[in-house]
Design an enzyme around this catalytic site. Structure first.
Site, PDB file in Angstrom:
ATOM      1  N   ARG A 100      54.623 -64.948 -69.777  1.00 25.36           N
ATOM      2  CA  ARG A 100      56.035 -64.885 -69.416  1.00 25.36           C
ATOM      3  C   ARG A 100      56.986 -65.141 -70.587  1.00 25.36           C
ATOM      4  NH1 ARG A 100      53.353 -65.723 -65.266  1.00 25.36           N
ATOM      5  NH2 ARG A 100      52.317 -67.227 -66.576  1.00 25.36           N
ATOM      6  N   THR A 101      56.775 -66.236 -71.275  1.00 24.02           N
ATOM      7  CA  THR A 101      57.779 -66.650 -72.254  1.00 24.02           C
ATOM      8  C   THR A 101      57.948 -65.598 -73.351  1.00 24.02           C
ATOM      9  OG1 THR A 101      57.238 -68.936 -71.773  1.00 24.02           O
ATOM     10  CG2 THR A 101      58.497 -68.530 -73.777  1.00 24.02           C
ATOM     11  N   LYS A 149      44.623 -68.106 -93.587  1.00 24.92           N
ATOM     12  CA  LYS A 149      44.384 -68.289 -95.027  1.00 24.92           C
ATOM     13  C   LYS A 149      44.912 -69.630 -95.514  1.00 24.92           C
ATOM     14  CE  LYS A 149      45.121 -63.320 -95.676  1.00 24.92           C
ATOM     15  NZ  LYS A 149      45.978 -62.338 -96.324  1.00 24.92           N
ATOM     16  N   ARG A 160      56.164 -70.714 -80.672  1.00 23.58           N
ATOM     17  CA  ARG A 160      55.305 -71.532 -79.794  1.00 23.58           C
ATOM     18  C   ARG A 160      54.136 -72.026 -80.635  1.00 23.58           C
ATOM     19  NH1 ARG A 160      53.204 -70.268 -73.755  1.00 23.58           N
ATOM     20  NH2 ARG A 160      55.368 -70.845 -73.385  1.00 23.58           N
ATOM     21  N   HIS A 209      59.727 -77.587 -73.861  1.00 22.03           N
ATOM     22  CA  HIS A 209      59.823 -76.146 -73.623  1.00 22.03           C
ATOM     23  C   HIS A 209      61.248 -75.916 -73.085  1.00 22.03           C
ATOM     24  CE1 HIS A 209      58.980 -72.133 -72.636  1.00 22.03           C
ATOM     25  NE2 HIS A 209      57.882 -72.249 -71.928  1.00 22.03           N
TER      26      HIS A 209
HETATM   27  C1  NCD Z   1      54.353 -73.247 -69.270  1.00 21.53           C
HETATM   28  C2  NCD Z   1      54.073 -73.662 -70.700  1.00 21.53           C
HETATM   29  O1  NCD Z   1      53.678 -72.836 -71.521  1.00 21.53           O
HETATM   30  O2  NCD Z   1      54.309 -74.822 -70.970  1.00 21.53           O
HETATM   31  N1  NCD Z   1      54.348 -71.875 -69.072  1.00 21.53           N
HETATM   32  C3  NCD Z   1      55.507 -71.189 -69.284  1.00 21.53           C
HETATM   33  O3  NCD Z   1      55.951 -71.029 -70.393  1.00 21.53           O
HETATM   34  N2  NCD Z   1      56.151 -70.733 -68.212  1.00 21.53           N
HETATM   35  C4  NCD Z   1      53.593 -73.976 -68.257  1.00 21.53           C
HETATM   36  C5  NCD Z   1      52.117 -74.145 -68.401  1.00 21.53           C
HETATM   37  O4  NCD Z   1      51.491 -73.617 -69.322  1.00 21.53           O
HETATM   38  O5  NCD Z   1      51.566 -74.813 -67.541  1.00 21.53           O
END
Ligand code: NCD
Length: 310
Positions: free
Chosen positions: A57-58, A87, A108, A136
């Site tokens: 999703r993100t 590397k 991320r 997040h």
């Molecule tokens: C979450 C995350 O990555 O922290 N997912 C997301 O981005 N919607 C939740 C999760 O991984 O449980």
């Protein structure tokens, strides 16, 4: 859009957002919803999505948000394997270099401090798309926006956050944001071993924000306004805990969910495992497969525009 929606340059965690800034961001998302999003406000701008942890999703939500507003995207979904980190390149060096290729970096990473480290050396805005067990922030922004759209007012809400509160970063970002609204009462529901971390509890005590901890949801399910379910973060646990919590120790199923108030909301950041039964999906209170997704796109569009047009 008013370029002054947010004064900030990087989006690292949720504590710095003020209720006024949140309202401006939510209003900008409302305008996009009303006027349509296929304009070219981000034409000529490039976003880099740099993901060292898995995502559906993100990453797609950010990339779609950028593309729908006329911007362009470069990136890698498995930066640990497909970037020069293989590397031995440091995150800092990668960020310095990518700043020449892109106008904003969506990051991320497994390290809780990754986004702060990146922001310290970056010449372009950094958006934290998940930093280890840390935060997040854009998930929390879309979550609060979703609650606001359903409920109108964010004050005096009773919100239960349920699941692995120790290792989940979405609940941490969300707790900080919700704590900014007057009269909000938070209920942290988790097994003892997966309690919300001490830093959040200390923050709530210091700011006199009301919170309660419960081992079970049953006692409060019929009185809460929002139930935010999260999965067990098995990948962040040691071997012993992973075995112990392999099956969710809490589960929302239809029978239980039907005890909730008619105007309550059931949320989940997704992905889900067995903590949220699929027979809940068709209840009118469930917003995780539709409203949270749509709102995520709008919030990210508004956020990108704010950061890229200052
Ligand atoms: C979450 C995350 O990555 O922290 N997912 C997301 O981005 N919607 C939740 C999760 O991984 O449980």
């Amino acid at each position: 859009m008013d370029a002054q929606v947010l004064p900030m340059r990087h989006v690292i965690e949720t504590q710095p957002f003020t209720p006024v800034e949140l309202e401006r961001l939510f209003n900008a998302a409302d305008v996009l919803r009303k006027n349509g999003t296929r304009d070219s406000a981000l034409h000529g701008r490039i976003m880099c999505s740099l993901f060292y942890e898995s995502s559906t999703r993100t990453r797609f939500s950010f990339e779609s948000a950028m593309l729908r507003r006329g911007g362009q995207v470069i990136g890698t979904e498995n930066a640990g394997e497909f970037s020069s980190s293989v590397k031995g390149e440091s995150l800092e060096d990668a960020i310095r270099v990518i700043g020449y290729y892109a106008d904003v970096i969506v990051l991320r990473h497994t390290d809780e401090k990754s986004s702060k480290r990146a922001a310290a050396v970056s010449q372009v805005p950094i958006i934290n798309a998940g930093s280890g067990k840390g935060q997040h922030p854009t998930q929390a922004l879309l979550d609060v926006y979703t609650i606001r759209r359903r409920r109108g007012d964010l004050s005096n809400l009773r919100v239960a956050l349920m699941g692995d509160l120790k290792n989940g970063r979405t609940v941490r970002s969300l707790a900080y944001l919700l704590g900014k609204y007057p009269g909000v009462q938070l209920y942290f529901v988790s097994p003892e071993e997966l309690r919300i971390a001490q830093d959040i509890r200390a923050h709530f005590i210091e700011h006199k924000i009301s919170f309660h901890e419960y081992p079970e949801i049953e006692d409060i399910i019929d009185s809460i306004d929002v139930l935010y379910v999260t999965r067990t973060q098995l990948e962040r646990m040691d071997e012993d805990d992973r075995e112990k919590f392999a099956t969710a120790s809490y589960r929302l199923h239809r029978g239980l969910a039907q005890r909730m108030k008619e105007d309550a909301i059931i949320m989940h950041p997704l992905p889900r495992n067995d903590e949220l039964s699929t027979d809940v999906d068709t209840l009118p209170q469930a917003v995780y497969l539709n409203e949270q997704i749509e709102n995520g796109l709008l919030i990210r569009m508004a956020l990108l525009e704010s950061l890229l047009t200052q």
